[in-house]
Design a protein around this motif. Sequence first.
Motif, PDB file in Angstrom:
ATOM      1  N   UNK B  48       0.801  -1.253  -0.089  1.00 16.73           N
ATOM      2  CA  UNK B  48      -0.006  -0.088  -0.045  1.00 16.73           C
ATOM      3  C   UNK B  48       0.805   1.356  -0.059  1.00 16.73           C
ATOM      4  N   UNK B  49       0.590   2.083  -1.054  1.00 14.90           N
ATOM      5  CA  UNK B  49       1.195   3.536  -0.841  1.00 14.90           C
ATOM      6  C   UNK B  49       0.370   4.566  -0.256  1.00 14.90           C
ATOM      7  N   UNK B  50      -0.595   4.234   0.207  1.00 21.32           N
ATOM      8  CA  UNK B  50      -1.431   5.407   0.952  1.00 21.32           C
ATOM      9  C   UNK B  50      -1.972   6.483   0.021  1.00 21.32           C
ATOM     10  N   UNK B  51      -2.389   6.054  -1.265  1.00 20.59           N
ATOM     11  CA  UNK B  51      -2.731   7.231  -2.193  1.00 20.59           C
ATOM     12  C   UNK B  51      -4.436   7.497  -1.819  1.00 20.59           C
ATOM     13  N   UNK B  73      -5.087  13.468  -2.329  1.00 19.95           N
ATOM     14  CA  UNK B  73      -3.509  13.355  -2.394  1.00 19.95           C
ATOM     15  C   UNK B  73      -2.815  14.287  -1.375  1.00 19.95           C
ATOM     16  N   UNK B  75      -1.591  14.560   2.034  1.00 17.52           N
ATOM     17  CA  UNK B  75      -1.189  13.681   2.794  1.00 17.52           C
ATOM     18  C   UNK B  75      -1.126  14.400   4.232  1.00 17.52           C
ATOM     19  N   UNK B 192      -7.824   0.321  -6.629  1.00 16.05           N
ATOM     20  CA  UNK B 192      -6.337   0.277  -5.627  1.00 16.05           C
ATOM     21  C   UNK B 192      -5.246   0.069  -6.994  1.00 16.05           C
ATOM     22  N   UNK B 193      -4.536   1.378  -6.922  1.00 14.75           N
ATOM     23  CA  UNK B 193      -3.465   1.276  -8.128  1.00 14.75           C
ATOM     24  C   UNK B 193      -2.547   0.168  -7.991  1.00 14.75           C
TER      25      UNK B 193
END
Lengths: 404, 305, 417
Positions: B48-51, B73, B75, B192-193
């Motif tokens: 997971x990248x937290x996008x 986006x 954060x 989810x990318x």
Amino acid sequence: MSELVIPKPVKHKFFTPGMVIVTLLALNGLYFLAKRFLFGMGAVTNLNNFYPWGLWIGVDVAAGVALAAGGFVTAAMGHIFHLPNMKPVIRPALLTAMLGYTFVGIGVMVDIGRWYYIWHPMIYWNGTSPLFEVGICVMTYLTVLYIEFFPIVTERFRGKVNLPNILSIFNKPIEFLFKLFDNTLGKAMFIFIIAGVVLSTLHQSSLGTLMVIAGYKMHPLWLTPIMPLLFFISAICVGIPMVLFESLIASRSFGVKPEMEVLKNIAAYVPLLLGIYLGFKLGDMAIRKSFVYLFEFNKYSIAWLIEIIFGVIIPLVMLNFKKVLNSPLWLFIAATLVVAGVLINRINTFIIAYHPLYAKVAYVPSFGEISVTVGFICLMVILYRIIVMIFPVISLPVKNEEKY
Amino acid sequence: MSDNARRDFLKQVGITTAATVGLSSITAKADEYKSGEVQGVLVDIGVCVGCRNCERACQVAHNLPAGDPEEYHNRDVYKEFRRPSTHSLTVVNEFENPKNKLIPYDVKYQCMHCNHPACVSACIVGAFTKNRNGAVTWDTNKCIGCRYCMVACPFQIPTFEYDKAIQPKIMKCDFCFERTKEGLLPACVANCPVEALTYGNRDELLVLAKKRIARYPDKYIQKVFGEDEVGGTSWLYIAPVDFEKLMFPTLGDKPAPGVTEAIQHGIFSYFIPPLALFGWLGGVMWLSKRKKELTESETKKEEDK
Amino acid sequence: MKRKIIFTSLLIFSLVFIIVYAKVDNNKAREQKKTQASETVTQIGNKTIVPEVPNDKKYGHAMMPVDCKTCHDCEVPTKNNPCLKACPRKEFITIYHLPEEGPTVVSLDEVKGDYGAVAFSHKVHAQMSQMSGGCETCHHYNTTGPVLKCKTCHSTTRQRADISVPDLEAAFHRQCLNCHRQWSHSTDCQSCHVLKGQNIKQVEAEKLKKFKTYSHPPLTEPKKVIFKTNHQGGDYVTFFHTEHTDNFGIACKTCHSNDNCINCHDVTLKAIDQNTPVRKTHKSFQEHHDPCSKCHVQQIENNCSFCHQDQPAEAFNHLKVTGFNLAPFHTNLMCNQCHKQPGNFKNMDKNCTSCHNNFVKGKFDHKRVGIELNETHSDLDCSDCHKNNRFDKSPDCSDCHDGYAYPKQIPGKKAKR
């Protein structure tokens, strides 16, 4: 003895300075109650997604049910076990139970988000839910309580039905109905009395089951699988002190001499019950080894110590002394301590012990919540006063009757 | 609660369960859920990248205010620990990675869809349903708003619309029940990318999760969260750090409603205990009444004499 | 008491069970081993492939940390029918392409989503990858021959039968975001994607024009690095880079495994000073010392001065320290080619024959030392000139030739080495 005191409607001035304050507090509660129904729970309470249950469930419902236990305890002692000298206290206890449970019902209605769906448990059943059991039992028991109270109504009005003017044509039929009810109900009343005790046993204990499912969110000082048993025993414990408490208040408020002979006799049972309760509580603690948390001296251990020392141990010791049993004041203090102990236990179980994982700040009831709870208690006092002034609930010495 | 206390409690649980009814009723249910129909999602925190695409997808799929995609986006939201709420059924939180500050741990939270859900067991009117595909759904037509589900949930997931006076709802992830019925993926999984969320049969996902851990033993800790927790959950997590550090509760492997159901079953086993109590009280009442009458008549007789 | 008996009997029972079970299992495993042993070597074309065999030899390569489907097409591969895919195995890697050999710009437009396609400068990324993982960073085990299309293995749809391999969208994003989010501290889409509807060909052409001439600055290997530290007394730490790579045979990845773009690039630093791309980070004590201390455990235990010295250190001089000159024949050797026991550098004598067992008459081609022996001398035994087989010392001519001395006189003619 029993020839000396019989239940009679009390004749007294309704408004005293105390009652004025009570009425004002009740009105204050009603204001916040209106706010809750108009703008939602969030407008009045401090509840949130971490603390879904607060003062209203802990005090209005859980403590309310426990403190109304006097009804089934006295019914069981007097009607089922036929213990002597119970008669004078059965009716006041019944009235308290009836009022208490009525307000538990109202309290639940206030606390649930969709109050107009309060009847849903009757058609949508979920056998695994202890709350469902509590709900169904409370509903049924409330009905039973009204049925049990009905003879008091008929006693007051039978042969005296005298509706004014046009309504007078109903006099005869109502009179007939009263007679019918009295005769049939009188014979079947034992079913309702036993049912009341069974229902109470079930839901008093199931109230304790409620918080078991919260698991790790409950502090281990309170969380135990025998919570239902502890709740049930503590409900029995508080039954008699509650009767003592209200008899002593009522007699003082109405300026009547308290029936110390009766009260003394029933008060003698309390230390035994408290002892059993304390035994279970400490035994469970020893088995689970949860006493290690007592030495942390945080809010949990302090809350537990207050609950047990003031609510159980001190009254347990006090009531072993003749001096306490004979003195209205000391008896009142001991009874109050037991009542407060159970109240604190319910607050501890439902509010203090519950510590959800993600909550940033602990729950503290809002002014609105406290107002509503206090308001309900005041309304109960008002209704109690009205009812005992109309119906023969409180037993008065025959001597006193002549005075009025 | 500390580990010890929990273990003690669980021990206690075992004793009560065995003492009251035995484990039959609970284990029977466990088999029911192992039918292979149960779907799940494997959340790979190592990926997971937290996008926050999942958050937005969830809002859109549930007709909740979604806002501009660019907002997600930002954060800065990670500065505060967030929980699912009535207006966002899933949230992502970020935790610092001590090994590499530039690759933080991002963790998505939502309903875990337990195999033995506490909410389903606790709900006073049975408004919650554990569906055959694993989804735990809520029925607005039954709910009375008592919030017992929120007390019961070990993951603190259901939320309540406190600000509504009429028809407040319990809000929680429904595993996109309407979407999966039509053969679609849950909205978060579909969007989810990096496919940190993998949707599939729960049994297959468990195998996949263990394989992934075995393949990258340095990257992941040896644990699949949700495999055994509270009897297993449909959503499974693998992560590079201990789950306590990612704000997951430490839970045993006993189903959350286990003790309560054992107690309930003990009290209510086919209504025998209540009826027995009724009968016993009736007997006592009759006997004590007779005894009392006898003594009274005797005293009367004595008085008469 | 009763419980104790039950418990003990259970314990005994389970122990017996375990022993019996282990025996049965062991037999099975032995049989398995027999059948699998022949499978560990596979012949493909004229290449012999010996796969990496993990410690647990019991299961052969089946326990390798790779999914079976990575290599095999069918469910149950056998010896006779391994049903191997054309891709992508580690053992295939024989040739490493140069970054410049690949395409300059690659457009990725296979995935349909909320955004448009991505055109990325393949050449520059390939150049950067040389710092650590190389081509394998993205192309996994497949770098020779025709480079396989990503979608050969990575499905273009998310709803698919085999969920063990990420789909194409995920594969792309995982590769790109792993670095990009580190240096940009963001996961915004538009730093790579064009907007939906925008023509990718145009972007591609622009990038092609730019990157045709532009290359990533070459990554040069330093001979040595001198660190000025704030260590009290012993400010200088000198690191001999080429020694570690060439003489110690340490692969780049051993130290540079976590190196990626952000070690040099970080967008947050741009605002400070655009001319210094090198990132200055605050590293912890451990982070500073780990690269050295992980190998030099014994040398630096409570001994800072192994690295920390008052001035930049001189490179290790084999002649000065040991008296053995590495020049000219031993300069390009790795240490462990002579010092065979790891960590043990003593107990080496200067006797050539202790390593060179071919230093005997007839076997040794004397031309290699620059002197082609004439007929007379090539018939002699080595020790006739090289007393005691000490080849490092000048030969002794005086036994036969009075007044002759090397190198004034040589026993043959000079030859090219």
